[in-house]
Design a protein around this motif. Structure first.
Motif, PDB file in Angstrom:
ATOM      1  N   VAL A 309      40.279  51.929  35.074  1.00  0.00           N
ATOM      2  CA  VAL A 309      38.919  50.794  34.584  1.00  0.00           C
ATOM      3  C   VAL A 309      39.103  51.268  33.334  1.00  0.00           C
ATOM      4  CG1 VAL A 309      38.785  50.138  36.813  1.00  0.00           C
ATOM      5  CG2 VAL A 309      37.463  51.466  35.636  1.00  0.00           C
ATOM      6  N   ASP A 310      38.263  50.397  32.468  1.00  0.00           N
ATOM      7  CA  ASP A 310      37.577  51.273  31.624  1.00  0.00           C
ATOM      8  C   ASP A 310      36.624  50.322  31.354  1.00  0.00           C
ATOM      9  OD1 ASP A 310      39.015  48.964  30.131  1.00  0.00           O
ATOM     10  OD2 ASP A 310      40.232  50.125  29.093  1.00  0.00           O
ATOM     11  N   GLY A 311      36.159  50.042  30.008  1.00  0.00           N
ATOM     12  CA  GLY A 311      35.109  50.070  28.832  1.00  0.00           C
ATOM     13  C   GLY A 311      35.695  48.154  29.167  1.00  0.00           C
ATOM     14  N   GLY A 312      36.808  47.541  29.585  1.00  0.00           N
ATOM     15  CA  GLY A 312      37.248  46.335  28.703  1.00  0.00           C
ATOM     16  C   GLY A 312      37.934  45.729  29.854  1.00  0.00           C
ATOM     17  N   SER A 313      37.423  46.239  31.447  1.00  0.00           N
ATOM     18  CA  SER A 313      37.291  45.892  32.869  1.00  0.00           C
ATOM     19  C   SER A 313      36.249  44.919  33.343  1.00  0.00           C
ATOM     20  CB  SER A 313      38.096  46.900  33.230  1.00  0.00           C
ATOM     21  OG  SER A 313      38.888  47.571  33.042  1.00  0.00           O
ATOM     22  N   ALA A 314      36.635  44.197  32.943  1.00  0.00           N
ATOM     23  CA  ALA A 314      34.995  42.881  32.899  1.00  0.00           C
ATOM     24  C   ALA A 314      35.190  41.816  34.031  1.00  0.00           C
ATOM     25  CB  ALA A 314      35.359  42.304  31.590  1.00  0.00           C
ATOM     26  N   SER A 315      33.864  41.582  34.777  1.00  0.00           N
ATOM     27  CA  SER A 315      33.852  40.765  35.765  1.00  0.00           C
ATOM     28  C   SER A 315      35.575  40.299  36.752  1.00  0.00           C
ATOM     29  CB  SER A 315      34.224  39.108  34.380  1.00  0.00           C
ATOM     30  OG  SER A 315      33.122  38.040  34.457  1.00  0.00           O
ATOM     31  N   ALA A 316      35.764  39.411  36.894  1.00  0.00           N
ATOM     32  CA  ALA A 316      36.472  39.402  37.741  1.00  0.00           C
ATOM     33  C   ALA A 316      37.414  40.608  38.638  1.00  0.00           C
ATOM     34  CB  ALA A 316      37.707  38.336  37.796  1.00  0.00           C
ATOM     35  N   SER A 317      37.672  41.509  37.075  1.00  0.00           N
ATOM     36  CA  SER A 317      38.057  42.661  37.443  1.00  0.00           C
ATOM     37  C   SER A 317      37.466  43.919  38.282  1.00  0.00           C
ATOM     38  CB  SER A 317      38.470  43.872  35.883  1.00  0.00           C
ATOM     39  OG  SER A 317      39.728  42.903  35.080  1.00  0.00           O
ATOM     40  N   GLU A 318      35.833  43.883  37.645  1.00  0.00           N
ATOM     41  CA  GLU A 318      35.027  44.232  38.073  1.00  0.00           C
ATOM     42  C   GLU A 318      34.530  43.741  39.316  1.00  0.00           C
ATOM     43  OE1 GLU A 318      31.499  45.158  35.290  1.00  0.00           O
ATOM     44  OE2 GLU A 318      31.960  43.618  34.911  1.00  0.00           O
ATOM     45  N   ILE A 319      34.967  42.555  39.951  1.00  0.00           N
ATOM     46  CA  ILE A 319      34.808  41.896  41.525  1.00  0.00           C
ATOM     47  C   ILE A 319      36.066  42.598  42.311  1.00  0.00           C
ATOM     48  CG2 ILE A 319      35.925  39.763  42.956  1.00  0.00           C
ATOM     49  CD1 ILE A 319      33.321  38.125  41.170  1.00  0.00           C
ATOM     50  N   LEU A 320      37.445  42.913  42.053  1.00  0.00           N
ATOM     51  CA  LEU A 320      38.238  43.452  42.452  1.00  0.00           C
ATOM     52  C   LEU A 320      38.022  45.162  42.727  1.00  0.00           C
ATOM     53  CD1 LEU A 320      41.055  43.449  43.224  1.00  0.00           C
ATOM     54  CD2 LEU A 320      42.301  43.152  41.338  1.00  0.00           C
ATOM     55  N   SER A 321      37.763  45.718  41.158  1.00  0.00           N
ATOM     56  CA  SER A 321      37.583  46.633  41.718  1.00  0.00           C
ATOM     57  C   SER A 321      36.204  47.776  42.031  1.00  0.00           C
ATOM     58  CB  SER A 321      38.204  47.852  40.396  1.00  0.00           C
ATOM     59  OG  SER A 321      36.598  46.827  39.019  1.00  0.00           O
ATOM     60  N   GLY A 322      35.246  46.388  42.349  1.00  0.00           N
ATOM     61  CA  GLY A 322      34.109  46.834  42.744  1.00  0.00           C
ATOM     62  C   GLY A 322      34.015  46.712  44.886  1.00  0.00           C
ATOM     63  N   ALA A 323      35.799  45.872  44.717  1.00  0.00           N
ATOM     64  CA  ALA A 323      35.674  45.809  46.650  1.00  0.00           C
ATOM     65  C   ALA A 323      36.699  46.752  46.658  1.00  0.00           C
ATOM     66  CB  ALA A 323      35.956  44.177  46.466  1.00  0.00           C
TER      67      ALA A 323
END
Length: 427
Positions: A309-323
């Motif tokens: 992940v990086d600073g351009g990973s947003a929103s749905a990316s954060e849902i997936l990585s957070g899960a």
């Protein structure tokens, strides 16, 4: 209006010459569409009513929303253009860059073509909530913007020499939009540097997933890069995992860098491919109603997983990585994510225009609100600007030994694979 998951948008969101990742499902035309075509004032009121019913904050960000209605309905609107301008002015009072009005041309351009074909320079653009400056969420891979070296978090200060100070996102989109083969010049502020990017607009066919089998000290591993949570992302992800499983890889690296988000349902479906059980995400509207999405015991693999992940990973990316992080399914490597924890619904209005409305906040399985804060990876590895540029100018280096963050992810994955083998040997 009933909004299904297929109508919820998690992209960070104005997409320049591409589209917000949203399908026709969830876009509902009002019953009185013929009436609204003839009455611009009624269109203003229709937008007000939608916000009044569904906006995530019942205080409307401390705006007296009923007084706003009185003000705008006491005006006359000789033309739809004047009504459109009034609606945009009205929505600005919410101080929410993700709640926005689109005229018919803008609304048509933001609906995704299921073929994944986009036209433009390939950047996602939003207004920074604090500075109000036009900010690049992420360049889309293999597009004119990414090849030229435009980066996430860049600030666009000029478009073809015209200052963007105080400019609405929709106005910026109109200036950047154009026919394939024509040129647009973006002036960008990056830290203390001012950079100029002449970009040639193009027609871009995007496949959100690409995958490969790669060698490592612990045997072959699967590398999957997901660029966007578009309508076909889940199918392509399932195909990639199944194909790599048939090749008997020992573990996976999932690359979500510079992935700006997209459809809520796509992030949930993809999370279910990696998680056997556990919560994926919960959403909370202004009534405090919480909807939890969970894994459904249909994971396609249980092999070790590392997520980039990086600073351009947003929103749905954060849902997936957070899960994946909260359920201890994966180790996150890279830098802190963008920090967008808001959900928008998109609906069509009677005259062919459209409205995106922030209707909920989302939380990770452990209840983390990542809006503005982002998600911190388990293993932090910053790249220099030179290293980022090297990857952007030669996309073949991404996911290779020349990619410092990938190399670190591979190191972490090999440790996980070795540890898993050790545990199995002791049993």
């Amino acid at each position: 209006m009933v909004i299904t998951k297929r109508g919820l948008v998690l992209g960070a969101t104005a997409l320049v010459l591409s589209t917000v990742a949203v399908t026709g499902a969830g876009i509902h035309l009002s019953q009185g569409q013929a009436f609204f075509r003839e009455s611009p004032k009624e269109l203003v009121d229709e937008v007000w009513q939608i916000i009044d019913r569904s906006y995530v904050d019942g205080t409307f960000n401390k705006v007296n929303w009923r007084l706003v209605r009185k003000d705008y309905l006491n005006r006359s609107y000789p033309s739809k253009k004047e009504a459109y301008e009034a609606i945009r002015e009205m929505l600005k009072k919410l101080n929410d860059p993700y709640t926005r009005f689109m005229d018919p041309e803008e609304f048509k351009s933001m609906q995704i073509d299921t073929s994944g074909e986009l036209t433009g320079v390939g950047i996602q653009l939003a207004q920074d909530e604090k500075s109000k400056k036009l900010t690049v969420i992420a360049p889309i891979e293999d597009t004119p913007a990414s090849k030229a070296g435009v980066l996430a978090k860049d600030t666009i200060t000029k478009i073809d020499g015209k200052s963007t100070e105080g400019m609405d996102v929709n106005d910026a989109v109109r200036l950047i939009r154009g026919q394939p083969g024509t040129q647009v010049t973006l002036t960008i502020q990056r830290g203390e540097k001012e950079l100029v990017f002449p970009l040639k607009r193009a027609r871009i066919e995007i496949h959100p997933v690409r995958s490969s089998k790669q060698n490592s000290p612990t045997g072959e591993i699967g590398y999957i890069r997901l660029n966007q949570f578009s309508a076909n992302a889940a199918k392509e992800m399932a195909d990639a995992i199944k194909g790599l499983e048939r090749q008997k890889v020992n573990g996976y690296i999932l690359d979500l860098r510079s992935n700006p988000g997209g459809l809520l349902y796509a992030s949930i479906e993809i999370a279910q491919m990696w998680l056997k059980d556990g919560t994926i995400v919960s959403t909370v509207d202004r009534q405090g109603e919480r909807e939890r999405e969970k894994a459904n015991n249909r994971a396609l693999t249980d092999k070790p997983l590392v997520v980039l992940v990086d600073g351009g990973s947003a929103s749905a990316s954060e849902i997936l990585s957070g899960a994946l992080q909260d359920n201890k399914r994966a180790v996150l490597v890279g830098t802190k994510t963008f920090g967008k924890g808001l959900v928008q619904s998109v609906r069509g209005l009677g005259d062919g225009s459209g409205l995106a409305v922030t209707i909920a906040k989302y939380y990770t399985p452990l209840g983390r609100d990542i809006n503005h804060a982002g998600i911190k990876p388990d293993v932090v590895l910053e790249m220099t600007e030179e290293q980022r540029k090297a990857l952007q100018t030669d996309r073949n280096k991404i996911g290779s030994a020349d990619d410092p963050q990938y190399a670190k992810a591979l190191e972490v994955l090999n440790q996980k694979i070795a540890a898993q083998r050790g545990n199995q040997a002791q049993k």
